[in-house]
Design a protein around this motif. Structure first.
Motif, PDB file in Angstrom:
ATOM      1  N   MET A  46     -10.076  45.435  38.400  1.00  0.00           N
ATOM      2  CA  MET A  46      -9.744  45.220  39.825  1.00  0.00           C
ATOM      3  C   MET A  46     -10.080  43.788  40.212  1.00  0.00           C
ATOM      4  O   MET A  46     -10.959  43.174  39.649  1.00  0.00           O
ATOM      5  CB  MET A  46     -10.558  46.165  40.698  1.00  0.00           C
ATOM      6  CG  MET A  46     -10.358  47.624  40.391  1.00  0.00           C
ATOM      7  SD  MET A  46      -8.648  48.143  40.591  1.00  0.00           S
ATOM      8  CE  MET A  46      -8.669  49.717  39.769  1.00  0.00           C
TER       9      MET A  46
ATOM     10  N   LYS B 251      -9.996  51.399  48.106  1.00  0.00           N
ATOM     11  CA  LYS B 251     -10.388  52.701  47.552  1.00  0.00           C
ATOM     12  C   LYS B 251     -11.879  52.555  47.299  1.00  0.00           C
ATOM     13  O   LYS B 251     -12.300  51.823  46.425  1.00  0.00           O
ATOM     14  CB  LYS B 251      -9.618  52.973  46.268  1.00  0.00           C
ATOM     15  CG  LYS B 251      -8.112  53.113  46.558  1.00  0.00           C
ATOM     16  CD  LYS B 251      -7.283  53.215  45.297  1.00  0.00           C
ATOM     17  CE  LYS B 251      -5.876  52.692  45.523  1.00  0.00           C
ATOM     18  NZ  LYS B 251      -5.138  53.376  46.593  1.00  0.00           N
ATOM     19  N   VAL B 252     -12.651  53.277  48.107  1.00  0.00           N
ATOM     20  CA  VAL B 252     -14.034  52.869  48.321  1.00  0.00           C
ATOM     21  C   VAL B 252     -15.061  53.828  47.748  1.00  0.00           C
ATOM     22  O   VAL B 252     -14.967  55.032  47.932  1.00  0.00           O
ATOM     23  CB  VAL B 252     -14.295  52.718  49.841  1.00  0.00           C
ATOM     24  CG1 VAL B 252     -15.718  52.250  50.105  1.00  0.00           C
ATOM     25  CG2 VAL B 252     -13.290  51.768  50.458  1.00  0.00           C
TER      26      VAL B 252
ATOM     27  N   GLU C 182      -9.980  54.616  40.177  1.00  0.00           N
ATOM     28  CA  GLU C 182      -9.213  53.488  40.713  1.00  0.00           C
ATOM     29  C   GLU C 182      -9.919  52.791  41.873  1.00  0.00           C
ATOM     30  O   GLU C 182      -9.323  51.973  42.569  1.00  0.00           O
ATOM     31  CB  GLU C 182      -7.811  53.947  41.140  1.00  0.00           C
ATOM     32  CG  GLU C 182      -7.783  54.952  42.273  1.00  0.00           C
ATOM     33  CD  GLU C 182      -7.926  56.395  41.833  1.00  0.00           C
ATOM     34  OE1 GLU C 182      -8.597  56.671  40.809  1.00  0.00           O
ATOM     35  OE2 GLU C 182      -7.402  57.268  42.539  1.00  0.00           O
ATOM     36  N   ALA C 183     -11.205  53.072  42.048  1.00  0.00           N
ATOM     37  CA  ALA C 183     -11.977  52.424  43.117  1.00  0.00           C
ATOM     38  C   ALA C 183     -11.907  50.915  42.963  1.00  0.00           C
ATOM     39  O   ALA C 183     -11.921  50.385  41.854  1.00  0.00           O
ATOM     40  CB  ALA C 183     -13.429  52.876  43.067  1.00  0.00           C
ATOM     41  N   ASN C 184     -11.797  50.203  44.117  1.00  0.00           N
ATOM     42  CA  ASN C 184     -11.756  48.750  44.042  1.00  0.00           C
ATOM     43  C   ASN C 184     -12.802  48.092  44.930  1.00  0.00           C
ATOM     44  O   ASN C 184     -12.880  46.863  45.005  1.00  0.00           O
ATOM     45  CB  ASN C 184     -10.356  48.217  44.368  1.00  0.00           C
ATOM     46  CG  ASN C 184      -9.812  48.785  45.682  1.00  0.00           C
ATOM     47  OD1 ASN C 184     -10.566  49.187  46.554  1.00  0.00           O
ATOM     48  ND2 ASN C 184      -8.491  48.817  45.804  1.00  0.00           N
ATOM     49  N   LEU C 185     -13.611  48.914  45.615  1.00  0.00           N
ATOM     50  CA  LEU C 185     -14.637  48.332  46.475  1.00  0.00           C
ATOM     51  C   LEU C 185     -15.835  49.251  46.555  1.00  0.00           C
ATOM     52  O   LEU C 185     -15.683  50.465  46.676  1.00  0.00           O
ATOM     53  CB  LEU C 185     -14.077  48.131  47.895  1.00  0.00           C
ATOM     54  CG  LEU C 185     -15.063  47.507  48.884  1.00  0.00           C
ATOM     55  CD1 LEU C 185     -14.859  46.012  48.975  1.00  0.00           C
ATOM     56  CD2 LEU C 185     -14.925  48.096  50.261  1.00  0.00           C
TER      57      LEU C 185
ATOM     58  N   LEU D  91     -15.744  46.045  40.596  1.00  0.00           N
ATOM     59  CA  LEU D  91     -15.498  46.391  41.992  1.00  0.00           C
ATOM     60  C   LEU D  91     -15.825  45.221  42.905  1.00  0.00           C
ATOM     61  O   LEU D  91     -16.798  44.515  42.679  1.00  0.00           O
ATOM     62  CB  LEU D  91     -16.391  47.564  42.415  1.00  0.00           C
ATOM     63  CG  LEU D  91     -16.244  48.871  41.653  1.00  0.00           C
ATOM     64  CD1 LEU D  91     -17.303  49.858  42.103  1.00  0.00           C
ATOM     65  CD2 LEU D  91     -14.865  49.461  41.882  1.00  0.00           C
ATOM     66  N   ASN D  92     -15.008  45.025  43.940  1.00  0.00           N
ATOM     67  CA  ASN D  92     -15.410  44.134  45.015  1.00  0.00           C
ATOM     68  C   ASN D  92     -16.571  44.804  45.746  1.00  0.00           C
ATOM     69  O   ASN D  92     -16.752  46.015  45.647  1.00  0.00           O
ATOM     70  CB  ASN D  92     -14.234  43.903  45.981  1.00  0.00           C
ATOM     71  CG  ASN D  92     -13.071  43.194  45.311  1.00  0.00           C
ATOM     72  OD1 ASN D  92     -13.067  41.979  45.171  1.00  0.00           O
ATOM     73  ND2 ASN D  92     -12.089  43.971  44.874  1.00  0.00           N
TER      74      ASN D  92
END
Lengths: 246, 59, 513
Positions: free
Chosen positions: B1, B12-13, C113-116, C138-139
């Motif tokens: 990512m 998507k947290v 698919e987490a990105n943060l 991850l951000n």
């Protein structure tokens, strides 16, 4: 003597009409001792199916040692408690590894020294089923379920079976015996199904059903299950994106 | 990512900490997971045993 | 009778502590209850409220419970407190609730698919989790404060290497593709991208843009220290670059306090070469002329007004002039209203740090010296934030009030209790507040404030002035908040600056008499 008429049963409840002695009664579960010395249970919530159990709409107020007759003629099978071997989806490893951390909690940390040799946990720990027994049940279930190339020492479990009667309560011992015999409760079965698949919500719901059950039992069982999965996979550990596991 | 894919694909947290942030994200139909994080409680010795078990199994 | 008890080494999150205190206060015979982590700051606050903490030896990791009740009730109330901490009465007892993972790894197996990662743990744990999250690609949005500068630099350097963004530390607000993270107001999306060092600064600009019918696509936080030379603006520059690349964005906005000179240069260079309109709001600076590709504003509302005019293809200078005109009218009105009030001083009680800063600035221009706990100048720092003097602005979101204790935007009760104390002081002429709505904030923030106002015991009360930072879409129902405050006699304004101008002018108007 009261007669009880369940509407659905587990496939391993063989006797159609028999007399039982009440062991303990809870709001939604009635535990009975059969003449064969095994535990049988009547449940009012279908989520609570387990080995030798039957679903009933309600049961009356009963006291320990009372006799009851349970009538299962023409009652259909609602649940099969036999463990069916499946491959665990390795992508869930991050999730099941967390359950070992439950042993760090105050009430469960007495089990920590024996994680490598769970047989030592028989009868150990707090809870009406001692937490150690829940751990062993989870551990045995994982090894009975997870399809892997690892060979594991079934002698370990023979040793446990030999000591069960002397080391722990009858009721808890029944739980351990069932797990070692390759039998599983419905919540455990749902967890296995979820861990063989890929649905997050299914997995989280299934874990939640066990995590919240009993006071400590659910967590101890999950910890044992986790340790069992780790043991079963020790010869085929997946890597994930080249990264490290925690 | 990457930051770029975050801005292109929407958030998507993984929420670690206060539950209210998680429920607010759910209300906005953002894909999110709540982590019930607690600081490690066990003494060093016990933790070591736990890690050894996991380490042993990794092979 | 006020008594305290210490529980060593117990960890509970601030929401739990607040809710347990609320439950205990419901018990008949309990006059007050407070549960806090035993930090110096919290012990000070408890001492101020006359809890006997003088001889307590406790570390910040210990939990201290303070209860005001009769001696014979004490043992049972204490037992109740322990019970509530273990089995919260407000949680449902279902067995079939979903399991929440307990670790980042567990969460990643559930949401690969987490990105943060949105991290709001206590500072000393937060940095490690942030690091782990970055390692896993991850951000990070780091709501936590109390993360050291060294940690911040380390995290942001790592993020830069990986093409990721760290928003924070102390970042309470962000918006990505119109979805709010942390504290945020419900606003439409639109062709604006914002980079902000300030949480409530971002909220105010978005709310003002919403009033002007303009939406925001992304609002990225950077944390307040990002533009220091030691951090080098890593997050600010990464955010600006990303917004430059977004074809749906036509105006880029940068909000914060003035950066250190070399970071400022990099930021303005980047904004000017973006090929899009750019607006900077470096708060506290004196006005400067617009440059090609970059317009300068000094206030949050002005920033929104200029941005909106650019989006609409209108002349920003005309828009500014209309705004100055409005401000002059507000000031005139303030001076007029202030003529008859009793008391001499202005007290600002704020929940939003940047709203406090902006309002204090405005007050300083009209009234001269303004003291505070996060003042514009070091020599104006109050020795004790619980004892403001003369014209003072208190930011209740500052560290001293939020260690192991909830932010005032989440739990208004502490600020409300301070409001009562300030307002009952006969030397106070005007009380100025912000009420921030939106996700993350309390369900009914005006309620406690209004209760406090209605309970004030003073013959000629002070003037209450407030700004409600919110939109019609916010969960608290903007209209209802306005009604509640209006019924309590509070003067309301459409922006933070207008409220501050009015409040300060009212006091200035008094002095002139």
């Amino acid at each position: 003597m009261i007669s009880l008429y369940p509407s659905g049963k587990s496939s391993d409840w063989k006797k159609d009409r028999k007399v039982f002695t009440v062991h303990s009664a809870y709001s939604s579960v009635l535990n009975l001792a059969g003449e064969d010395g095994r535990r049988y249970s009547l449940i009012t919530d279908g989520h609570d199916f387990q080995p030798r159990s039957a679903l009933i709409e309600a049961f009356p107020d009963l006291k320990a040692s009372e006799s009851v007759s349970v009538i299962l003629e023409d009652v259909g099978i609602s649940y099969d408690p036999t463990i069916v071997r499946e491959k665990v989806n390795p992508l869930w490893r991050g999730l099941w590894l967390e359950w070992l951390d439950f042993l760090e909690e105050d009430m469960l940390c007495c089990l920590l020294p024996f994680v490598a040799d769970p047989g030592q946990m028989l009868g150990l720990g707090p809870g009406s089923t001692p937490a150690g027994d829940d751990f062993i049940a989870g551990f045995a279930t994982a090894l009975g379920w997870s399809e892997s190339e690892a060979s594991w020492n079934s002698g370990e479990f023979t040793a446990i079976l030999e000591r069960v009667d002397s080391c722990t309560t009858w009721f808890s011992g029944e739980m351990v015996k069932d797990a070692v015999d390759g039998m599983i409760w419905l919540r455990g079965q749902q967890l296995c199904k979820a861990l063989a698949g890929g649905s997050s919500s299914e997995a989280l719901t299934a874990v939640g059903q066990i995590y919240g059950s009993g006071h400590l039992s659910g967590r101890a069982w999950l910890a044992g299950f986790s340790a069992g999965l780790e043991r079963s996979l020790s010869h085929s550990v997946p890597k994930r994106n080249g990264g490290q596991f925690s | 990512m990457s930051l770029k894919s975050l801005l292109n694909n929407g958030p998507k947290v993984i929420n670690i900490g206060m539950e209210r942030f998680y429920s607010d994200l759910r209300e906005q139909e953002v894909e999110t997971v709540m982590v019930d994080w607690k600081p490690p409680l066990g003494g060093k010795e016990l933790l070591g045993k736990l890690r050894k078990i996991r380490g042993d199994s990794v092979g | 009778m006020k008594r305290v008890e210490v529980f060593r080494g117990e960890y509970y999150d601030s929401v739990t502590l607040m809710l347990v205190a609320k439950e205990l206060k419901k018990i008949e015979g309990v006059a007050d209850a407070t549960l806090n982590m035993a930090t110096q700051a919290n012990l000070h606050i408890m001492a101020y409220a006359s809890f006997p903490v003088d001889s307590i030896a406790a570390s910040p990791d210990d939990l201290i419970i303070g209860i005001d009740c009769s001696d014979d009730l004490w043992p049972s109330v204490l037992e109740k407190a322990k019970t509530y901490l273990v089995s919260p009465p407000w949680k449902s007892r279902e067995v079939s609730t979903e399991y929440n993972p307990k670790s980042l790894e567990g969460a990643l197996s559930v949401l690969p698919e987490a990105n943060l990662a949105l991290i709001s743990l206590p500072g000393r744990y937060a940095a490690a989790q942030a690091s782990r999250a970055l390692e896993r690609g991850l951000n990070v949005m780091l709501y936590s404060d109390n993360v050291s500068l060294e940690e911040e630099i380390r995290l942001k350097t790592l993020a830069k290497e990986k093409g990721l963004l760290v928003m924070g530390p102390d970042c309470g607000t962000a918006v990505i593709s119109g979805k709010g993270l942390g504290f945020s107001n419900v606003c439409p999306t639109g062709p604006v991208g914002i980079v902000s060092a300030s949480g409530t600064g971002l909220q105010e600009v978005m709310v003002q843009l919403n009033r002007l019918g303009v939406g925001v696509k992304h609002g990225l936080g950077t944390g307040g220290r990002d533009v220091k030379s030691s951090v080098g603006g890593i997050s600010s520059l990464a955010a600006i670059d990303a917004l430059k690349d977004d074809s749906e964005i036509s105006v880029i906005v940068a909000i914060g306090k003035p950066p250190s000179p070399e970071v400022r240069q990099k930021i303005t260079d980047s904004l000017k070469s973006s090929g899009k309109h750019a607006v900077a709001c470096f708060m506290g600076e004196s006005a400067r002329s617009d440059e090609p590709g970059l317009r300068y504003t000094t206030g949050l509302e002005e920033c929104a007004v200029v941005t909106a005019s650019l989006v609409r293809g209108e002349d920003p200078q005309l828009a500014r002039e209309r705004l100055w005109n409005d401000y002059r009218e507000v000031e005139t009105r303030g001076r007029r209203e202030g003529a008859g009030i009793s008391g001499r001083f202005l007290r600002g009680l704020f929940s939003g740090g940047t709203l406090c800063y902006e309002a204090a600035q405005v007050a300083g221009e009209l009234l001269g010296e303004v003291y505070g706990n996060a003042p514009l100048r070091e020599e104006l720092k109050l020795p004790d934030s619980l004892d403001p003097i003369e014209n003072s602005f208190i930011d209740y979101g500052e560290d001293e009030f939020t260690q192991g204790r909830l932010h005032p935007m989440i739990d208004p009760s502490f600020r409300a209790s301070q409001l009562k104390i300030q307002a009952e002081d006969p030397s106070v002429a005007v009380v100025l507040l912000d009420i921030v709505l939106g996700y993350g904030s309390a369900a009914n923030p005006s309620e406690e404030i209004v209760k406090a106002i209605n309970s004030i015991d003073r013959k000629n009360g002070p003037l209450f002035v407030a700004y409600v930072c919110g939109t019609e879409g916010d969960p608290q129902v903007y209209g209802r908040q306005i009604d509640l405050l209006r019924k309590a006699g509070v003067y309301l304004f459409e922006s933070n600056r207008r409220a501050a101008i009015f409040a300060a002018a009212a006091v200035a108007g008094k002095e002139k008499r």
